[in-house]
Motif scaffolding. Structure first.
Motif, PDB file in Angstrom:
ATOM      1  N   TRP A 146       0.824  -1.214   0.000  1.00 34.09           N
ATOM      2  CA  TRP A 146       0.000   0.000   0.000  1.00 34.09           C
ATOM      3  C   TRP A 146       0.856   1.262   0.000  1.00 34.09           C
ATOM      4  N   HIS A 147       2.138   1.089  -0.284  1.00 37.54           N
ATOM      5  CA  HIS A 147       3.055   2.187  -0.559  1.00 37.54           C
ATOM      6  C   HIS A 147       3.707   1.877  -1.913  1.00 37.54           C
ATOM      7  N   ALA A 148       4.765   2.579  -2.229  1.00 36.81           N
ATOM      8  CA  ALA A 148       5.466   2.316  -3.481  1.00 36.81           C
ATOM      9  C   ALA A 148       6.938   2.653  -3.315  1.00 36.81           C
ATOM     10  N   ALA A 149       7.734   2.204  -4.273  1.00 39.07           N
ATOM     11  CA  ALA A 149       9.163   2.521  -4.279  1.00 39.07           C
ATOM     12  C   ALA A 149       9.644   2.501  -5.715  1.00 39.07           C
ATOM     13  N   PRO A 150      10.566   3.385  -6.083  1.00 39.49           N
ATOM     14  CA  PRO A 150      11.106   3.382  -7.441  1.00 39.49           C
ATOM     15  C   PRO A 150      11.766   2.046  -7.753  1.00 39.49           C
ATOM     16  N   THR A 151      11.602   1.595  -8.969  1.00 39.60           N
ATOM     17  CA  THR A 151      12.152   0.347  -9.530  1.00 39.60           C
ATOM     18  C   THR A 151      11.486  -0.905  -8.962  1.00 39.60           C
ATOM     19  N   PHE A 152      10.382  -0.746  -8.241  1.00 44.11           N
ATOM     20  CA  PHE A 152       9.657  -1.897  -7.690  1.00 44.11           C
ATOM     21  C   PHE A 152       8.243  -1.995  -8.268  1.00 44.11           C
ATOM     22  N   SER A 153       8.015  -1.492  -9.480  1.00 48.82           N
ATOM     23  CA  SER A 153       6.652  -1.378  -9.986  1.00 48.82           C
ATOM     24  C   SER A 153       5.924  -2.722 -10.063  1.00 48.82           C
ATOM     25  N   ALA A 154       6.555  -3.756 -10.606  1.00 45.74           N
ATOM     26  CA  ALA A 154       5.890  -5.053 -10.727  1.00 45.74           C
ATOM     27  C   ALA A 154       5.598  -5.645  -9.355  1.00 45.74           C
ATOM     28  N   ILE A 192      17.477  -0.223   6.651  1.00 45.94           N
ATOM     29  CA  ILE A 192      17.566  -0.054   8.107  1.00 45.94           C
ATOM     30  C   ILE A 192      17.113   1.345   8.508  1.00 45.94           C
ATOM     31  N   ASP A 193      17.546   2.336   7.742  1.00 42.82           N
ATOM     32  CA  ASP A 193      17.227   3.724   8.076  1.00 42.82           C
ATOM     33  C   ASP A 193      15.739   4.034   7.952  1.00 42.82           C
ATOM     34  N   GLN A 194      15.001   3.201   7.240  1.00 41.38           N
ATOM     35  CA  GLN A 194      13.564   3.423   7.089  1.00 41.38           C
ATOM     36  C   GLN A 194      12.772   2.979   8.314  1.00 41.38           C
ATOM     37  N   SER A 195      13.421   2.232   9.197  1.00 37.49           N
ATOM     38  CA  SER A 195      12.745   1.692  10.365  1.00 37.49           C
ATOM     39  C   SER A 195      13.073   2.506  11.607  1.00 37.49           C
ATOM     40  N   ALA A 196      12.051   2.790  12.396  1.00 37.07           N
ATOM     41  CA  ALA A 196      12.258   3.623  13.585  1.00 37.07           C
ATOM     42  C   ALA A 196      13.132   2.953  14.630  1.00 37.07           C
ATOM     43  N   GLY A 237     -10.148  -8.933   7.233  1.00 35.86           N
ATOM     44  CA  GLY A 237     -10.032  -7.912   6.203  1.00 35.86           C
ATOM     45  C   GLY A 237      -9.058  -6.809   6.562  1.00 35.86           C
ATOM     46  N   VAL A 238      -8.093  -7.115   7.419  1.00 35.00           N
ATOM     47  CA  VAL A 238      -7.219  -6.092   7.980  1.00 35.00           C
ATOM     48  C   VAL A 238      -5.786  -6.265   7.482  1.00 35.00           C
ATOM     49  N   VAL A 239      -5.125  -5.137   7.242  1.00 38.31           N
ATOM     50  CA  VAL A 239      -3.709  -5.105   6.879  1.00 38.31           C
ATOM     51  C   VAL A 239      -2.895  -4.901   8.154  1.00 38.31           C
ATOM     52  N   PHE A 240      -1.983  -5.832   8.444  1.00 38.14           N
ATOM     53  CA  PHE A 240      -1.162  -5.751   9.645  1.00 38.14           C
ATOM     54  C   PHE A 240       0.287  -5.461   9.260  1.00 38.14           C
ATOM     55  N   PRO A 241       0.744  -4.219   9.417  1.00 34.61           N
ATOM     56  CA  PRO A 241       2.150  -3.915   9.116  1.00 34.61           C
ATOM     57  C   PRO A 241       3.075  -4.519  10.179  1.00 34.61           C
ATOM     58  N   VAL A 242       4.191  -5.049   9.723  1.00 34.94           N
ATOM     59  CA  VAL A 242       5.277  -5.474  10.612  1.00 34.94           C
ATOM     60  C   VAL A 242       6.522  -4.803  10.052  1.00 34.94           C
ATOM     61  N   ASP A 243       6.656  -3.502  10.307  1.00 32.61           N
ATOM     62  CA  ASP A 243       7.651  -2.718   9.571  1.00 32.61           C
ATOM     63  C   ASP A 243       8.402  -1.713  10.423  1.00 32.61           C
ATOM     64  N   GLY A 244       8.460  -1.952  11.734  1.00 30.03           N
ATOM     65  CA  GLY A 244       9.236  -1.069  12.588  1.00 30.03           C
ATOM     66  C   GLY A 244       8.788   0.382  12.518  1.00 30.03           C
ATOM     67  N   ALA A 245       7.482   0.589  12.421  1.00 33.32           N
ATOM     68  CA  ALA A 245       6.868   1.926  12.367  1.00 33.32           C
ATOM     69  C   ALA A 245       7.131   2.668  11.063  1.00 33.32           C
ATOM     70  N   GLN A 246       7.617   1.985  10.047  1.00 38.49           N
ATOM     71  CA  GLN A 246       7.832   2.634   8.760  1.00 38.49           C
ATOM     72  C   GLN A 246       6.526   3.233   8.222  1.00 38.49           C
ATOM     73  N   SER A 247       5.416   2.545   8.471  1.00 36.02           N
ATOM     74  CA  SER A 247       4.114   3.012   7.979  1.00 36.02           C
ATOM     75  C   SER A 247       3.608   4.230   8.739  1.00 36.02           C
ATOM     76  N   ALA A 248       4.222   4.518   9.880  1.00 32.71           N
ATOM     77  CA  ALA A 248       3.760   5.663  10.668  1.00 32.71           C
ATOM     78  C   ALA A 248       4.270   6.993  10.120  1.00 32.71           C
ATOM     79  N   LYS A 249       5.200   6.934   9.185  1.00 29.09           N
ATOM     80  CA  LYS A 249       5.784   8.169   8.659  1.00 29.09           C
ATOM     81  C   LYS A 249       4.792   8.868   7.725  1.00 29.09           C
TER      82      LYS A 249
END
Length: 258
Positions: free
Chosen positions: A148-156, A215-219, A246-258
């Motif tokens: 539910w986010h995106a990143a360059p060069t990861f389109s597929a 690593i730097d993306q994670s709090a 029907g729920v999305v559960f992030p396990v991303d070290g608060a990356q989604s909180a940014k």
């Protein structure tokens, strides 16, 4: 043959870091696991490792994105264990090519979508009738921070994981009255072979620098351990309240909180 009173779950991608972690956690909780992976040795080794666990690992070599293969291993789970209580769809591949969309080969897109999205579609399609017939069950699919986010060069890769969220939420709505729950666990970078691939894609000259970007993306200043993401999926399979669906559960070290 395993006792029918013990819960039974299918795990795809069972030979990888997160998949193997999920299998270990499930059998130690007295849950039988049909463990599917393309690499037969990986799941055979897992069976040997867990020979003394309280539940059984049934290794299956196969392509989780092939319809006939999925039908066969779902039928095998029912025949061998006598029941099916859940599915943990983990099988997946990375982005394939770290290039802007216009430079990515069509074949790369097709394969990433086939493995990451179609395997989830098939895993749900052929398990659902059995879950409904058994009075209900749980489905956990593996998304990504990039679902539910995106990143360059990861389109597929982004496309494939966004698809996982859409179809999982649809199933949660379609089968809720049948006592079936469907959720998505979404890790960011993990200490896995796919994580290494991503690090090399970010900085081919210095993969350690690629890891540092993740690593730097994670709090909390690190990437996830596969056991952490697997534990969230196992909780969703075995312990989450019936109303969690029907729920999305992030396990991303608060990356989604940014």
């Amino acid at each position: 043959m395993a006792t029918e009173s013990r819960r039974s779950v299918i795990v795809t991608g069972a030979g990888g870091g997160m998949g193997a972690a999920a299998v270990r956690q499930l059998v130690k909780r007295n849950v039988n696991v049909l463990a599917v992976d393309l690499r037969p040795q990986s799941v055979e080794l897992l069976k040997s490792e867990l020979a003394d666990a309280p539940a059984e690992v049934l290794p299956v070599a196969g392509d989780a994105a092939d319809a006939e293969t999925v039908q066969a291993f779902v039928a095998l789970a029912i025949t061998h264990f006598g029941r099916l209580d859940g599915v943990f769809n983990i099988a997946g591949v990375g982005t394939g090519e770290f290039r802007p969309l216009a430079e990515v080969q069509n074949a790369t897109y097709d394969e990433v979508m086939r493995v990451n999205a179609k395997s989830v579609w098939l895993g749900m399609k052929y398990a659902l009738p059995h879950l409904v017939a058994g009075g209900g069950g749980t489905i956990v699919n593996t998304g990504s921070h990039l679902a539910w986010h995106a990143a360059p060069t990861f389109s597929a890769y982004c496309a494939s994981k966004h698809a996982v969220i859409g179809m999982t939420k649809a199933v949660a709505l379609e089968y809720g009255r049948d006592n079936v729950r469907a959720n998505i666990v979404c890790p960011s970078a993990m200490e896995t072979a796919m994580g290494q691939e991503a690090a090399e894609g970010i900085d081919p000259e210095d993969p350690r620098a690629g890891w540092q970007v993740m690593i730097d993306q994670s709090a909390n200043g690190r990437v996830a351990r596969p056991e952490e993401t697997a534990a969230v999926g196992v909780w969703l399979l075995l312990d989450a309240p019936q109303h969690v669906s029907g729920v999305v559960f992030p396990v991303d070290g608060a990356q989604s909180a940014k």
